[in-house]
Write a protein that holds these residues in place. Structure first.
Motif, PDB file in Angstrom:
ATOM      1  N   ASP A 128      11.798   5.253   5.944  1.00 30.38           N
ATOM      2  CA  ASP A 128      12.637   6.070   6.813  1.00 30.38           C
ATOM      3  C   ASP A 128      12.091   7.511   6.807  1.00 30.38           C
ATOM      4  N   PRO A 129      12.636   8.401   7.646  1.00 29.42           N
ATOM      5  CA  PRO A 129      12.101   9.764   7.720  1.00 29.42           C
ATOM      6  C   PRO A 129      12.105  10.524   6.397  1.00 29.42           C
ATOM      7  N   GLU A 130      12.943  10.103   5.448  1.00 27.58           N
ATOM      8  CA  GLU A 130      12.976  10.759   4.148  1.00 27.58           C
ATOM      9  C   GLU A 130      11.976  10.152   3.167  1.00 27.58           C
ATOM     10  N   GLY A 131      11.438   8.993   3.494  1.00 24.94           N
ATOM     11  CA  GLY A 131      10.470   8.369   2.611  1.00 24.94           C
ATOM     12  C   GLY A 131      11.025   7.221   1.795  1.00 24.94           C
ATOM     13  N   ASN A 132      12.227   6.767   2.112  1.00 20.12           N
ATOM     14  CA  ASN A 132      12.825   5.642   1.392  1.00 20.12           C
ATOM     15  C   ASN A 132      12.422   4.324   2.050  1.00 20.12           C
ATOM     16  N   LEU A 133      12.143   3.317   1.237  1.00 21.11           N
ATOM     17  CA  LEU A 133      11.770   2.008   1.753  1.00 21.11           C
ATOM     18  C   LEU A 133      12.976   1.387   2.444  1.00 21.11           C
ATOM     19  N   MET A 191       5.528   9.975   2.034  1.00 14.09           N
ATOM     20  CA  MET A 191       4.751   9.169   1.100  1.00 14.09           C
ATOM     21  C   MET A 191       4.980   9.638  -0.338  1.00 14.09           C
ATOM     22  N   ARG A 192       5.119  10.938  -0.535  1.00 17.65           N
ATOM     23  CA  ARG A 192       5.379  11.469  -1.881  1.00 17.65           C
ATOM     24  C   ARG A 192       6.711  10.944  -2.416  1.00 17.65           C
ATOM     25  N   THR A 193       7.729  10.947  -1.562  1.00 14.61           N
ATOM     26  CA  THR A 193       9.037  10.435  -1.974  1.00 14.61           C
ATOM     27  C   THR A 193       8.959   8.953  -2.306  1.00 14.61           C
ATOM     28  N   PHE A 194       8.283   8.183  -1.456  1.00 10.93           N
ATOM     29  CA  PHE A 194       8.165   6.739  -1.667  1.00 10.93           C
ATOM     30  C   PHE A 194       7.464   6.428  -2.984  1.00 10.93           C
ATOM     31  N   LEU A 195       6.345   7.077  -3.246  1.00  7.81           N
ATOM     32  CA  LEU A 195       5.588   6.803  -4.471  1.00  7.81           C
ATOM     33  C   LEU A 195       6.333   7.256  -5.716  1.00  7.81           C
ATOM     34  N   THR A 196       7.069   8.358  -5.610  1.00  7.17           N
ATOM     35  CA  THR A 196       7.872   8.828  -6.740  1.00  7.17           C
ATOM     36  C   THR A 196       8.974   7.829  -7.053  1.00  7.17           C
ATOM     37  N   ASN A 197       9.669   7.353  -6.016  1.00 12.32           N
ATOM     38  CA  ASN A 197      10.724   6.360  -6.209  1.00 12.32           C
ATOM     39  C   ASN A 197      10.181   5.060  -6.777  1.00 12.32           C
ATOM     40  N   GLU A 247      -1.185  -2.875  -1.920  1.00 10.17           N
ATOM     41  CA  GLU A 247      -1.187  -2.839  -3.387  1.00 10.17           C
ATOM     42  C   GLU A 247      -1.020  -1.399  -3.884  1.00 10.17           C
ATOM     43  N   ASP A 248      -0.548  -1.287  -5.136  1.00 12.80           N
ATOM     44  CA  ASP A 248      -0.252   0.036  -5.703  1.00 12.80           C
ATOM     45  C   ASP A 248      -1.468   0.951  -5.715  1.00 12.80           C
ATOM     46  N   ASP A 249      -2.635   0.431  -6.075  1.00 15.21           N
ATOM     47  CA  ASP A 249      -3.820   1.279  -6.126  1.00 15.21           C
ATOM     48  C   ASP A 249      -4.216   1.761  -4.736  1.00 15.21           C
ATOM     49  N   VAL A 250      -3.984   0.933  -3.726  1.00 13.39           N
ATOM     50  CA  VAL A 250      -4.279   1.334  -2.352  1.00 13.39           C
ATOM     51  C   VAL A 250      -3.302   2.418  -1.893  1.00 13.39           C
ATOM     52  N   LEU A 251      -2.046   2.275  -2.271  1.00 12.12           N
ATOM     53  CA  LEU A 251      -1.036   3.278  -1.922  1.00 12.12           C
ATOM     54  C   LEU A 251      -1.371   4.634  -2.530  1.00 12.12           C
ATOM     55  N   LEU A 252      -1.793   4.631  -3.786  1.00  9.09           N
ATOM     56  CA  LEU A 252      -2.166   5.887  -4.434  1.00  9.09           C
ATOM     57  C   LEU A 252      -3.404   6.500  -3.796  1.00  9.09           C
ATOM     58  N   LYS A 253      -4.369   5.660  -3.447  1.00  4.94           N
ATOM     59  CA  LYS A 253      -5.570   6.152  -2.777  1.00  4.94           C
ATOM     60  C   LYS A 253      -5.213   6.749  -1.423  1.00  4.94           C
ATOM     61  N   ALA A 254      -4.262   6.120  -0.739  1.00  4.15           N
ATOM     62  CA  ALA A 254      -3.820   6.632   0.561  1.00  4.15           C
ATOM     63  C   ALA A 254      -3.148   7.992   0.395  1.00  4.15           C
ATOM     64  N   TYR A 255      -2.328   8.139  -0.648  1.00  2.00           N
ATOM     65  CA  TYR A 255      -1.671   9.432  -0.873  1.00  2.00           C
ATOM     66  C   TYR A 255      -2.693  10.515  -1.209  1.00  2.00           C
TER      67      TYR A 255
END
Length: 400
Positions: free
Chosen positions: A45-50, A324-330, A68-76
């Motif tokens: 969502d616009p706030e970064g929540n799944l 993306m920062r909010t999503f990865l933190t959560n 995958e988690d490593d891909v998500l971190l690389k994307a961030y």
């Protein structure tokens, strides 16, 4: 003797069979597969929540697994670096160190997703605004930026990275992308080509020609349209009456999809799926990413003449980096130490750009003659020798 060309009816039957097979992988009908989902694909969502699958509105069978988690971190990491690169280059333009820079500030999710969605064997055909994509693909930032300083070459060897020179003429790169994909198919190579363009490019004749050829000859191309709302100052509403740019795909006989271009997770997931389908079925697809250009078209543009500040503020609330920062933190993947490491790496890139672009290049005037003809003419040799003589006399203190 070359292979014979299939009869039109047989060719169309094969195409229908491939579309049927692709639609079965989603558990939907061919008609549903060809048309974009009723709502654009979105995972955050616009706030970064799944958001839940039922809220995504993706329709039956349009499942896009979270990377995958490593891909998500690389994307961030790519998002953070991309934002820093955009802002640093914009500052260098104001300082007179760069001649021009088309910023992709706000579009970084599309930029990073484009690079990470491809395999090492695949090709990318970027536009002039896709600097961050090219850098994320692995090209040295300094090599990417030399053309914006005014150097005569693109700065890197396209074959080394499978990245074409960034195209300034609008949409011409789509035809080149289709040609490379067609050649790869004829050779039996495992290659998918990502053909990148903006919403303004879809009004060009080359766009029609590229999509039509790709569909008729069934070549593995993913047309990735970054719809940032404006072709310089012309809004999309003045260019197309279609429900979305993704709907244009079905007119050519290919599937289309629309994704939230500021949702890094959804962009990466849908691009990876599109590349996979193009590779497996040897068919083109069109993916439209709805995003927004936060800064002016280039430093030569005054965006206040065609859009108001409230519109820009609305899009700031959908910032792909913050989401993306909010999503990865959560998700427990991003902590303070990781954030500091990623930010420090982005600062290193910015510092190297500042250093390189504030150093005056030493041009060699004799390079003017090196790439005029494959075999220099006698007149060209004469002109080169004359200039070399003048330069030598100038160095020795004579009058050039």
């Amino acid at each position: 003797m070359g292979a014979s060309t299939p009869e039109p009816g047989h060719q169309k039957a094969e195409q229908a069979s491939r579309i049927l097979e692709a639609s079965r992988s989603f558990g939907i009908t061919p008609e549903q597969y060809m048309l974009p989902a009723q709502q654009q694909i979105r995972m955050l969502d616009p706030e970064g929540n799944l958001i839940s699958e039922s809220e995504q509105g993706t329709g039956p069978g349009h499942e896009y697994p979270i990377p995958e988690d490593d891909v998500l971190l690389k994307a961030y990491e790519g998002l953070v670096a991309g934002r820093r690169i955009n802002d640093q280059n914009y500052a260098l333009v104001r300082q007179g160190r760069l001649a021009v820079y088309p910023s992709s500030h706000g579009q970084e999710a599309c930029q990073v997703g484009a690079a990470l969605g491809l395999g090492t064997q695949d090709w990318m055909f970027p536009t002039y605004r896709d600097t961050v994509s090219v850098i994320t693909r692995g090209v040295d930032p300094l090599e990417v930026m030399v053309s914006f300083r005014g150097d005569w070459h693109c700065g890197y060897n396209p074959h080394d990275y499978k990245v074409s020179a960034m195209s300034t003429p609008l949409t011409t790169q789509l035809l080149h992308a289709v040609g490379v994909a067609h050649a790869a198919k004829l050779r039996g190579e495992d290659t998918v080509v990502l053909a990148m363009c903006g919403d303004g490019a879809t009004s060009e004749g080359d766009f029609h020609e590229a999509l039509n050829f790709a569909a008729v000859f069934e070549v593995p191309v993913v047309f990735f349209v970054q719809n940032n709302g404006y072709a310089i100052s012309v809004p999309l509403s003045s260019q197309s009456a279609a429900p979305s740019l993704a709907h244009k795909a079905i007119g050519y006989g290919m599937a289309g999809e629309q994704v939230d271009g500021n949702d890094m997770v959804a962009v990466l997931a849908t691009l990876r799926r599109a590349v996979h389908l193009a590779r497996e079925n040897s068919t083109p697809l069109l993916l439209e990413a709805t995003t927004y250009r936060m800064q002016a078209h280039t430093n030569a543009d005054d965006d206040t003449r065609y859009r108001d500040s409230e519109e820009v503020e609305q899009w700031k609330r959908k910032d792909p980096l913050k989401r993306m920062r909010t999503f990865l933190t959560n998700k427990g993947l991003l902590d303070e130490a990781t954030e500091e490491r990623i930010s420090a790496k982005a600062e290193e890139i910015a510092a190297s750009l500042r250093q390189a672009m504030t150093t005056e290049p030493k041009g060699d005037p004799l390079e003017l003659f090196e790439h005029v003809y494959a075999e220099p003419t006698a007149q060209l040799h004469e002109q080169r020798d004359q200039l070399a003589d003048e330069l030598t006399r100038a160095e020795e203190g004579g009058h050039a």
